[in-house]
Design an enzyme around this catalytic site. Structure first.
Site, PDB file in Angstrom:
ATOM      1  N   SER A 181       0.836  -1.194   0.000  1.00 43.04           N
ATOM      2  CA  SER A 181       0.000   0.000   0.000  1.00 43.04           C
ATOM      3  C   SER A 181       0.882   1.260   0.000  1.00 43.04           C
ATOM      4  O   SER A 181       1.778   1.379  -0.834  1.00 43.04           O
ATOM      5  CB  SER A 181      -0.942  -0.054   1.206  1.00 43.04           C
ATOM      6  OG  SER A 181      -1.956   0.895   1.093  1.00 43.04           O
ATOM      7  N   ASP A 238      -8.947  -6.377  -4.601  1.00 40.66           N
ATOM      8  CA  ASP A 238      -8.543  -5.076  -4.052  1.00 40.66           C
ATOM      9  C   ASP A 238      -9.157  -3.979  -4.911  1.00 40.66           C
ATOM     10  O   ASP A 238      -8.828  -3.842  -6.083  1.00 40.66           O
ATOM     11  CB  ASP A 238      -7.006  -4.979  -4.067  1.00 40.66           C
ATOM     12  CG  ASP A 238      -6.483  -3.695  -3.443  1.00 40.66           C
ATOM     13  OD1 ASP A 238      -7.283  -2.786  -3.136  1.00 40.66           O
ATOM     14  OD2 ASP A 238      -5.253  -3.607  -3.253  1.00 40.66           O
ATOM     15  N   ARG A 271     -11.896   6.082  10.212  1.00 37.85           N
ATOM     16  CA  ARG A 271     -11.461   4.697  10.166  1.00 37.85           C
ATOM     17  C   ARG A 271     -12.543   3.796   9.568  1.00 37.85           C
ATOM     18  O   ARG A 271     -12.247   2.847   8.856  1.00 37.85           O
ATOM     19  CB  ARG A 271     -11.099   4.228  11.579  1.00 37.85           C
ATOM     20  CG  ARG A 271     -10.548   2.824  11.633  1.00 37.85           C
ATOM     21  CD  ARG A 271      -9.302   2.669  10.798  1.00 37.85           C
ATOM     22  NE  ARG A 271      -8.611   1.410  11.067  1.00 37.85           N
ATOM     23  CZ  ARG A 271      -7.490   1.048  10.485  1.00 37.85           C
ATOM     24  NH1 ARG A 271      -6.911   1.834   9.609  1.00 37.85           N
ATOM     25  NH2 ARG A 271      -6.922  -0.105  10.774  1.00 37.85           N
ATOM     26  N   HIS A 316      -8.120  -5.114  -0.299  1.00 32.20           N
ATOM     27  CA  HIS A 316      -6.822  -4.468  -0.107  1.00 32.20           C
ATOM     28  C   HIS A 316      -6.055  -5.097   1.058  1.00 32.20           C
ATOM     29  O   HIS A 316      -4.836  -5.242   1.001  1.00 32.20           O
ATOM     30  CB  HIS A 316      -7.048  -2.971   0.145  1.00 32.20           C
ATOM     31  CG  HIS A 316      -5.791  -2.165   0.204  1.00 32.20           C
ATOM     32  ND1 HIS A 316      -4.915  -2.097  -0.850  1.00 32.20           N
ATOM     33  CD2 HIS A 316      -5.255  -1.392   1.189  1.00 32.20           C
ATOM     34  CE1 HIS A 316      -3.894  -1.317  -0.523  1.00 32.20           C
ATOM     35  NE2 HIS A 316      -4.082  -0.878   0.711  1.00 32.20           N
ATOM     36  N   ASP A 317      -6.767  -5.473   2.107  1.00 32.54           N
ATOM     37  CA  ASP A 317      -6.135  -6.057   3.289  1.00 32.54           C
ATOM     38  C   ASP A 317      -5.394  -7.367   3.001  1.00 32.54           C
ATOM     39  O   ASP A 317      -4.632  -7.837   3.848  1.00 32.54           O
ATOM     40  CB  ASP A 317      -7.180  -6.318   4.382  1.00 32.54           C
ATOM     41  CG  ASP A 317      -7.278  -5.145   5.355  1.00 32.54           C
ATOM     42  OD1 ASP A 317      -6.491  -4.198   5.200  1.00 32.54           O
ATOM     43  OD2 ASP A 317      -8.136  -5.193   6.252  1.00 32.54           O
TER      44      ASP A 317
END
Lengths: 385, 198
Positions: free
Chosen positions: A156, A321, A226, A354-355
């Site tokens: 990232s 992602d 968040r 994405h994680d």
């Protein structure tokens, strides 16, 4: 005392390096002195050729692997990939992981004291760029006696730092691992960052960033930021599998308290984060993301921007992602090929969005391990130090 | 390198060339060419194990589906394009041929010759779809959806105005046997072509 897993780097202690040589920043300001907090895993060999630098993402820090004490519940954020026998094998490599400037985990940042004013830096902490971070990381390398990293690796925002390393210090990086990253943010990426920033800045407890002096924390803003961010880290599928439309109780309450499991999850993530992360740091890190665009000064020609790079690249993306989708990695890969650089690219099937870059996934691990073992072979690190 | 077609290609590729290897597998050819002839370039592959093997041996490999074309490569991006044993598995081999000769002036292509005599025996006499060393799959699970012959491929090259620079046969152990040289369409198991733009 619970026993630590055998493939863990074990209990690690962060260290702090203090720097007195001023650091000129892209924003035009200068940091006169600063601290960088970092951890290391493994042993630096006599030739000092086996060092690997880990660059962290938006909310990351120096604690990438192992445990701070034997009772710590969760290991470092990249423990799945760093340790004895893991992709980044600490029996072979000496791993350096730091907290970037502007962070809130020990390196100089908004929660540090500004020696000139005697107050906390707060919102007055200078805006950082990826270039500034890489510059400071190179100084940490100098301090540790590392002339050239065997590899610089990051996911990232960390992947952007890796790219910057290859352009700013081509002679100091032997290999680049750019994972789930992008050569620049899209309008949509910036838009999400702006929503997060506005959530924080419009919190009545924000006080233009001077919340600490008011004895406040803009928790609601941070929490919202968040929550929005977290949605972009997961895939629709992953969320669907994890929560579906599951309710916390048997039936609707016809109210605004938590009803769906996904609401409960997001609120929990937001709460945890807002209690542990500094709002000014979050703002500054999202701006660093927005600003990064090495092609901009070359009229948008990424291949031309990549000309200084000398090292082989590994670029990895993940199918689900949608924050930095595979197409963004392809953009980088195509430009690298156009520039005639050595590059390999794998698009890993994963449901985690994405994680996924943080998680263990067999194919991801196989690709990562193949890359690292080739580096070890090229550098003659087969014999463990 | 054991595969007959790879050995021949190895000899054909000039020193220091910049090449693309389409469906590069585990990177055997590119690794050998880099070692022996200072050849640079990229392999394209979609098989996960092939990609991992390439990365492990330091061969540049890009995960890319050939059916989606080569639009990410500029005209004349490299000196030469190689494609071994993959043309018959593509959705549109004719379009891939156009693409190959857009990104390079010359292409080397190998594919199983469907008119090989053993294949003819299978189909023409026994009445079954051919199964052989070069065509190991059953009709229902074969990736080879566009089978062709020496004659077919030459016809396609003529239609496209391409020049056939070289034509060879690979029949495993009996490579270069006089019968296959004289009657490649009957005795050649693997067709090997070197073509260039007209």
């Amino acid at each position: 005392m619970p026993e630590l897993p055998r493939d863990s780097v074990g209990v690690v202690t962060p260290q702090t390096a203090h720097f007195d040589d001023p650091l000129d920043l892209a924003c035009g300001r200068t940091l006169q002195a600063y601290d960088l907090v970092y951890e290391t895993y493994g042993t630096l060999n006599a030739e000092r050729s086996n060092a690997v630098l880990i660059c962290h993402a938006l909310s990351g820090h120096h604690h990438a692997a192992g445990y701070h004490d034997a009772d710590e519940r969760k290991p470092g954020w990249w423990d799945a990939h760093i340790g004895p026998g893991k992709s980044i094998d600490t029996d072979r490599f000496f791993v350096v992981s730091l907290n970037n400037l502007g962070g809130c985990h020990g390196s100089t940042g908004p929660i540090s004291r500004n020696p000139e004013s005697g107050r906390q830096w707060g919102p007055d902490f200078p805006m950082m760029t990826v270039g500034d971070w890489v510059h400071s990381q190179a100084r940490l390398a100098d301090r540790l006696g590392i002339e050239r990293f065997a590899a610089v690796i990051g996911g990232s925002l960390g992947g952007m730092q890796v790219l910057q390393w290859a352009l700013a210090y081509p002679e100091r990086i032997a290999n680049a691992g750019v994972i789930a990253a992008t050569p620049k943010l899209s309008a949509q990426n910036i838009a999400f960052n702006e929503v997060a920033r506005q959530a924080i800045r419009s919190d009545p407890d924000f006080h233009d960033g001077w919340y600490a002096e008011h004895g406040k924390v803009p928790r609601r803003g941070l929490k919202l930021a968040r929550m929005v961010g977290h949605i972009t880290y997961l895939s629709e599928d992953a969320m669907g599998h994890k929560f579906g439309r599951d309710l916390r109780s048997d039936d609707f309450n016809f109210g605004y308290d938590v009803e769906f499991q996904v609401e409960s999850y997001l609120r929990y993530q937001g709460d945890t984060f807002s209690n542990s992360f500094d709002a000014n740091t979050y703002l500054l890190m999202t701006k660093a993301l927005d600003y990064f665009d090495p092609a901009a000064v070359h009229g948008g020609d990424l291949a031309r921007a990549l000309a200084p790079a000398e090292c082989p690249f590994l670029v990895v993306s993940f199918t689900t992602d949608w924050r930095f989708p595979p197409s963004r990695s392809r953009e980088l890969v195509d430009a690298l090929m156009r520039a005639g650089k050595a590059v390999s690219y794998a698009n890993i099937d994963s449901t985690h969005g994405h994680d996924a870059f943080l998680m263990p996934e067999p194919r991801y691990q196989a690709v990562f391990a193949a890359f690292m073992s080739r580096i070890a072979r090229d550098l003659g690190l087969e014999d463990r130090p | 390198m054991k595969r007959a077609d790879l050995t021949l290609i190895h000899d054909w590729i000039p020193e220091g060339a910049h090449i693309l290897d389409l469906a590069c597998g585990d990177g055997t050819l590119l690794a050998a060419l880099a070692r022996d002839k200072n050849v640079s370039g990229y392999g394209l592959e979609i098989d996960p194990d092939g990609i991992t093997a390439c990365i492990a041996r330091g061969v540049n490999v890009i995960e890319q589906n050939l059916d989606e074309g080569l639009a990410n490569f500029d005209d004349d991006a490299c000196d030469l394009v190689v494609m071994t044993q993959a043309l018959q598995a593509l959705r549109r081999p004719d379009r891939m041929l156009d693409e190959m000769l857009r990104v390079a002036g010359e292409a080397i292509i190998t594919f199983p010759n469907f008119a090989y005599w053993r294949h003819r025996v299978h189909l023409g006499i026994r009445g079954y779809m051919p199964v052989s060393k070069s065509l190991p799959h059953a009709w229902y699970d074969t990736p080879n959806i566009h089978l062709s012959t020496f004659n077919d491929f030459e016809q396609l090259c003529r239609d496209k105005g391409l020049i056939i620079v070289d034509r060879e046969v690979g029949i495993g152990d009996h490579e270069g046997h006089w019968t296959s040289r004289l009657w490649p369409n009957l005795f050649g198991e693997i067709a090997i072509f070197r073509v260039s733009r007209g």
